[in-house]
Motif scaffolding. Structure first.
Motif, short mmCIF file in Angstrom:
data_model
loop_
_atom_site.label_atom_id
_atom_site.label_comp_id
_atom_site.label_asym_id
_atom_site.label_seq_id
_atom_site.Cartn_x
_atom_site.Cartn_y
_atom_site.Cartn_z
N PHE A 1 21.52 40.71 -49.24
CA PHE A 1 20.73 39.75 -50.01
C PHE A 1 21.56 38.55 -50.46
CE2 PHE A 1 18.90 43.99 -50.92
CZ PHE A 1 17.71 43.84 -50.27
N ASN A 2 22.51 38.15 -49.62
CA ASN A 2 23.35 36.99 -49.92
C ASN A 2 22.84 35.83 -49.05
OD1 ASN A 2 25.39 35.10 -50.36
ND2 ASN A 2 26.95 36.67 -50.56
N TYR A 3 21.84 35.14 -49.55
CA TYR A 3 21.22 34.07 -48.77
C TYR A 3 22.15 32.88 -48.54
CZ TYR A 3 16.95 36.72 -49.62
OH TYR A 3 16.01 37.72 -49.67
N PRO A 4 22.97 32.46 -49.50
CA PRO A 4 23.88 31.34 -49.22
C PRO A 4 24.87 31.62 -48.09
CG PRO A 4 23.61 31.59 -51.58
CD PRO A 4 22.94 32.78 -50.95
N VAL A 5 25.43 32.82 -48.04
CA VAL A 5 26.34 33.15 -46.94
C VAL A 5 25.58 33.18 -45.61
CG1 VAL A 5 27.74 34.99 -45.94
CG2 VAL A 5 28.07 34.32 -48.31
N ALA A 6 24.38 33.74 -45.63
CA ALA A 6 23.57 33.77 -44.41
C ALA A 6 23.26 32.35 -43.94
CB ALA A 6 22.26 34.53 -44.67
N ALA A 7 22.97 31.44 -44.88
CA ALA A 7 22.70 30.05 -44.52
C ALA A 7 23.95 29.38 -43.95
CB ALA A 7 22.20 29.28 -45.74
N ALA A 8 25.10 29.63 -44.58
CA ALA A 8 26.36 29.04 -44.09
C ALA A 8 26.70 29.55 -42.70
CB ALA A 8 27.50 29.35 -45.07
N LEU A 9 26.53 30.85 -42.47
CA LEU A 9 26.79 31.42 -41.15
C LEU A 9 25.81 30.87 -40.12
CD1 LEU A 9 28.42 33.36 -39.42
CD2 LEU A 9 26.88 35.21 -40.14
N SER A 10 24.56 30.65 -40.53
CA SER A 10 23.56 30.09 -39.62
C SER A 10 23.95 28.69 -39.18
CB SER A 10 22.19 30.06 -40.29
OG SER A 10 21.76 31.37 -40.63
N SER B 1 32.40 37.39 -35.49
CA SER B 1 31.07 37.48 -34.90
C SER B 1 30.71 36.19 -34.17
CB SER B 1 30.03 37.77 -35.99
OG SER B 1 29.88 36.68 -36.86
N LEU B 2 31.19 35.05 -34.66
CA LEU B 2 30.94 33.78 -33.97
C LEU B 2 31.62 33.77 -32.60
CD1 LEU B 2 31.38 31.26 -36.94
CD2 LEU B 2 29.24 31.90 -35.81
N ALA C 1 26.64 37.10 -34.34
CA ALA C 1 26.36 36.28 -35.53
C ALA C 1 24.92 36.43 -35.99
CB ALA C 1 26.69 34.82 -35.22
N GLY C 2 23.97 36.48 -35.04
CA GLY C 2 22.58 36.64 -35.44
C GLY C 2 22.34 37.92 -36.23
N ALA D 1 27.00 27.41 -39.24
CA ALA D 1 28.21 27.52 -38.43
C ALA D 1 27.85 27.90 -36.99
CB ALA D 1 29.15 28.56 -39.03
N LEU D 2 26.88 28.80 -36.84
CA LEU D 2 26.41 29.19 -35.51
C LEU D 2 25.73 28.01 -34.82
CD1 LEU D 2 25.92 31.39 -33.36
CD2 LEU D 2 23.83 32.00 -34.61
N LEU D 3 24.93 27.25 -35.57
CA LEU D 3 24.26 26.08 -35.00
C LEU D 3 25.28 25.04 -34.53
CD1 LEU D 3 21.72 24.39 -34.41
CD2 LEU D 3 21.79 23.63 -36.81
N ALA D 4 26.30 24.79 -35.36
CA ALA D 4 27.33 23.82 -34.99
C ALA D 4 28.10 24.28 -33.76
CB ALA D 4 28.28 23.60 -36.17
N LEU D 5 28.42 25.57 -33.70
CA LEU D 5 29.13 26.11 -32.54
C LEU D 5 28.28 26.01 -31.29
CD1 LEU D 5 31.61 27.58 -31.40
CD2 LEU D 5 30.52 29.75 -32.06
#
Length: 287
Positions: free
Chosen positions: A251-260, A66-67, A239-240, A262-266
């Motif tokens: 309802f997996n907030y930690p994975v959503a935060a990690a993906l967020s 998705s990224l 990714a969004g 990763a998207l910000l860094a990209l």
């Protein structure tokens, strides 16, 4: 500057700094902390520290795919916006001040005056099975039955391009409007035709507007999710939408935060590389 004036200046910006820190930096830090939290079997965040969420993001095709898809889509949308914005900005910049120029400018910025949800639902109405586009296709004999336009990737690209197009037109209009028209006359006096003058004079001098518009659209397209979600559905591999799915469905907030993050860094890395590439291009054009 005297110390009194310096402290007075800091006092003026202090409320803004506090406001940004409270409403942006603090939630960002908390989200970053959450991205390192382990989860239980029900995806609830637990105390502790782990890199498993980032490991999932960068090893599972569902996430890192998705990224990559988001990056490709943002580049495509930025390119389309710049190409479509240039003629409109050129016309706006060459128009003298008056009622017609004001009307054209209002038409350009009118999408920004409407909620993104309303604009997106306009595309849903147009592209639905019994929408205007499908009715025209059937009426003209181009199709025997309505096409499946919604939930398709081309529809997502078209809708996102429409939503973000004003962000490319405005900086381009500013750049083109600031050009010295005597340079065009000098170019034509030296024997260059309109096309050569446009390619050798107008385009290089308007490059700052092109770069600004492209980077703004690219950054916004990297994080957009409402328009792709409403037009393309939750199955679109962006990714969004993946973040939205992890929050609202899994309802997996930690994975959503990690993906967020990763998207910000990209986004930051890609924007930096694009800005550098544009700067090299600009240096070559100007010698």
């Amino acid at each position: 500057m005297t110390p009194t004036r310096r402290w007075a200046g800091l006092a003026y910006v202090a409320p803004l700094v506090v406001f940004l820190a409270a409403l942006f930096l603090v939630p960002l830090v908390e989200l970053f902390r959450l991205s390192f939290s382990p989860v239980d079997t029900y995806n609830a965040a637990l105390p502790g520290f782990t890199l498993n969420q980032y490991k999932r993001v960068f090893t599972e095709p569902y996430f890192y795919g998705s990224l990559l898809e988001t990056l490709a889509t943002a580049l495509l949308v930025a390119t389309l916006c710049v190409v479509l914005a240039y003629p409109a900005a050129y016309v706006l910049a060459r128009r003298s001040a008056g009622a017609m120029r004001t009307l054209l400018f209002v038409i350009v910025i009118s999408p920004l005056l409407t909620s993104v949800v309303v604009r997106t639902y306009g595309w849903v109405v147009l592209l639905s099975g019994n929408g205007v586009v499908n009715r025209l296709l059937v009426a003209t004999g181009l199709r025997d039955q309505p096409a499946r336009l919604l939930t398709s990737y081309p529809s997502v690209v078209i809708a996102v391009t429409h939503v973000l197009l004003p962000f490319a037109i405005i900086p381009l209009t500013t750049a083109l409007g600031g050009l010295d028209h005597n340079l065009h006359r000098a170019s034509q006096t030296l024997g260059a035709g309109p096309v050569r003058t446009f390619l050798r004079v107008t385009v290089p001098l308007s490059l700052p507007g092109v770069v600004t518009g492209a980077l703004i659209v690219f950054a916004l397209a990297m994080g957009i999710y409402i328009t792709p979600l409403l037009v393309g559905g939750v199955t679109q591999p962006l990714a969004g939408i993946r973040v939205y799915d992890q929050v609202e469905t899994v309802f997996n907030y930690p994975v959503a935060a990690a993906l967020s993050f990763a998207l910000l860094a990209l986004t930051l890395l890609s924007t930096t590389l694009l800005a550098g590439a544009f700067r090299i291009w600009e240096r070559r054009l100007h010698g």
